[in-house]
Motif scaffolding. Structure first.
Motif, short mmCIF file in Angstrom:
data_model
loop_
_atom_site.label_atom_id
_atom_site.label_comp_id
_atom_site.label_asym_id
_atom_site.label_seq_id
_atom_site.Cartn_x
_atom_site.Cartn_y
_atom_site.Cartn_z
N HIS A 197 0.64 10.96 3.70
CA HIS A 197 -0.22 9.80 3.94
C HIS A 197 0.59 8.82 4.77
N VAL B 70 10.52 4.71 5.75
CA VAL B 70 10.14 3.66 6.69
C VAL B 70 10.69 4.05 8.05
N VAL C 129 4.68 9.68 1.52
CA VAL C 129 4.25 8.53 2.32
C VAL C 129 5.26 8.21 3.41
N VAL D 228 1.02 5.04 6.41
CA VAL D 228 0.62 3.64 6.37
C VAL D 228 1.17 3.00 7.64
N LEU E 78 5.78 4.94 6.13
CA LEU E 78 5.36 3.61 6.55
C LEU E 78 5.97 3.35 7.92
N LEU F 138 10.59 4.65 0.02
CA LEU F 138 9.68 5.00 1.10
C LEU F 138 10.43 5.54 2.31
N THR G 247 10.73 -0.71 -0.84
CA THR G 247 10.86 0.21 0.30
C THR G 247 11.94 1.27 0.12
N ARG H 33 0.84 -1.20 0.00
CA ARG H 33 0.00 0.00 0.00
C ARG H 33 0.88 1.26 0.00
N ALA H 34 1.91 1.26 0.85
CA ALA H 34 2.82 2.41 0.89
C ALA H 34 3.54 2.58 -0.44
N TRP H 35 3.95 1.48 -1.04
CA TRP H 35 4.63 1.52 -2.33
C TRP H 35 3.71 2.09 -3.42
#
Length: 366
Positions: free
Chosen positions: A127, A79, A53, A129, A55, A77, A74, A42-44
């Protein structure tokens, strides 16, 4: 570490990726449903669409697992962890640490934070996640709604909720959601035999997870004269299939260190990693190397291994009918993909397993 490709995802899993990129959403389902995998995807998907984003989860070890699960997904992202995201967000907006109500500075003053955001007209376009979203306080989700932050939450339903944690219904209300959570109903992790044993520890009558069709060996419980004897079995398992990931789940840090020492004596130190929170020598695990990993029950949530060994059943002395005890064994069982092994040293099998039917658990008296 095994993450399915996009082509291998089931229809219900694609429905997570296909959720609208705007607004907030909640995904739930019992262990084995694939919530952690879908959090990554979903994050990807959001990042690929150009969204800002983050995560994250509350657990430091699960954070490491998420960051390493699929490097090609990832690497684009952010993270992070729950506390790190809050502190970085607050420092960017206010050039100071977030207000707290405890001496250690880990319990936030949510009323003051909301007041400051309203006064300063702070908003956000990110956003989030969140995996294991039930581990976060409901006030955090209220703040997200106030800020206009979109949130995708993956959370377990039907779990006892402690202080500073949230039920799925509380999360939905805090985010102002009218639609029901999206439920992942299929078990994509364990064999049928492990899932059947795990179902003995389930509480409540919520959404059921279908039993998997993939079969494997029946879980075992064995009486052993010593920890050394049990870990010799772990060593034999590793020698037979050195590429198979092995998780050894311990109740206490003391047992975890004993297990690590014994595996070192057996010549397996270069294949072994252990995780202990706030231990500088055991605070990081590389999930792409050293296939034998030793973790505690406090850190096991969200992880998975081909084989799981539980060496210290005698330590589980609490009321076996209690919700917390049963949940712990449900989570422990569902960490295993292929096979599951318990051991105890006392003369009697621990009470929490004593009523499990013979068809679900093979007993070896020693």
């Amino acid at each position: 570490m095994k993450i399915p490709s996009l082509l291998d995802l089931e229809i219900e899993q694609h429905s997570v990726i296909d959720l609208p990129f705007r607004g907030s959403h909640v995904i739930t389902g019992a262990p084995g449903g694939g919530k952690t995998v879908m959090a990554v995807y979903r994050a990807w998907a959001l990042a690929t669409a150009g969204r800002d984003v983050a995560l994250f989860t509350r657990s430091n070890l699960l954070h490491q697992y998420l960051a390493q699960m699929a490097p090609d997904l990832t690497e684009a992202l952010n993270v992070t962890t729950y506390h790190r995201w809050i502190r970085e967000f607050w420092h960017r907006r206010f050039r100071t640490d977030p207000p707290t109500v405890d001496e250690d500075g880990w319990i936030y003053d949510w009323v003051e934070m909301q007041r400051e955001c309203i006064v300063q007209r702070v908003g956000a376009t990110a956003h989030l996640v969140i995996d294991e979203g039930q581990k976060l306080p409901v006030a955090f989700y209220r703040l997200c709604r106030l800020l206009g932050v979109g949130v995708t939450v993956c959370a377990d339903a039907n779990q006892p909720i402690g202080d500073d944690e949230s039920t799925v219904s509380e999360i939905c209300r805090a985010l102002g959601l009218q639609a029901d959570p999206l439920v992942l109903r299929d078990n994509h992790r364990t064999t049928r035999e492990i899932a059947m044993l795990a179902s003995e520890f389930r509480e409540g009558t919520g959404d059921e997870i279908a039993l998997p069709t993939r079969v494997g060996p029946t879980p075992t419980v064995r009486r052993v004269p010593s920890l050394k004897h049990f870990l010799a079995e772990v060593s034999r398992c590793f020698d037979a299939e050195p590429e198979r990931s092995i998780g050894i789940i311990c109740r206490s840090t003391h047992t975890l260190r004993d297990v690590q020492s014994e595996l070192r004596r057996l010549g397996l130190s270069r294949h072994t990693q252990a995780y202990v929170h706030d231990d500088q020598y055991r605070s990081v695990i590389n999930f792409s190397t050293r296939p034998i990993r030793i973790v505690s029950t406090a850190s096991m949530k969200g992880l998975e291994f081909d084989s799981v060994f539980v060496p210290d059943l005698d330590a589980y002395t609490e009321d076996p009918t209690g919700v917390e005890a049963r949940l712990r064994f449900l989570v422990m069982c569902t960490r295993a993909r292929e096979d599951l092994h318990f051991a105890h040293r006392g003369p009697q099998e621990p009470a929490i397993l004593s009523n499990i039917p013979e068809s679900l658990l093979i007993r070896h008296p020693g």
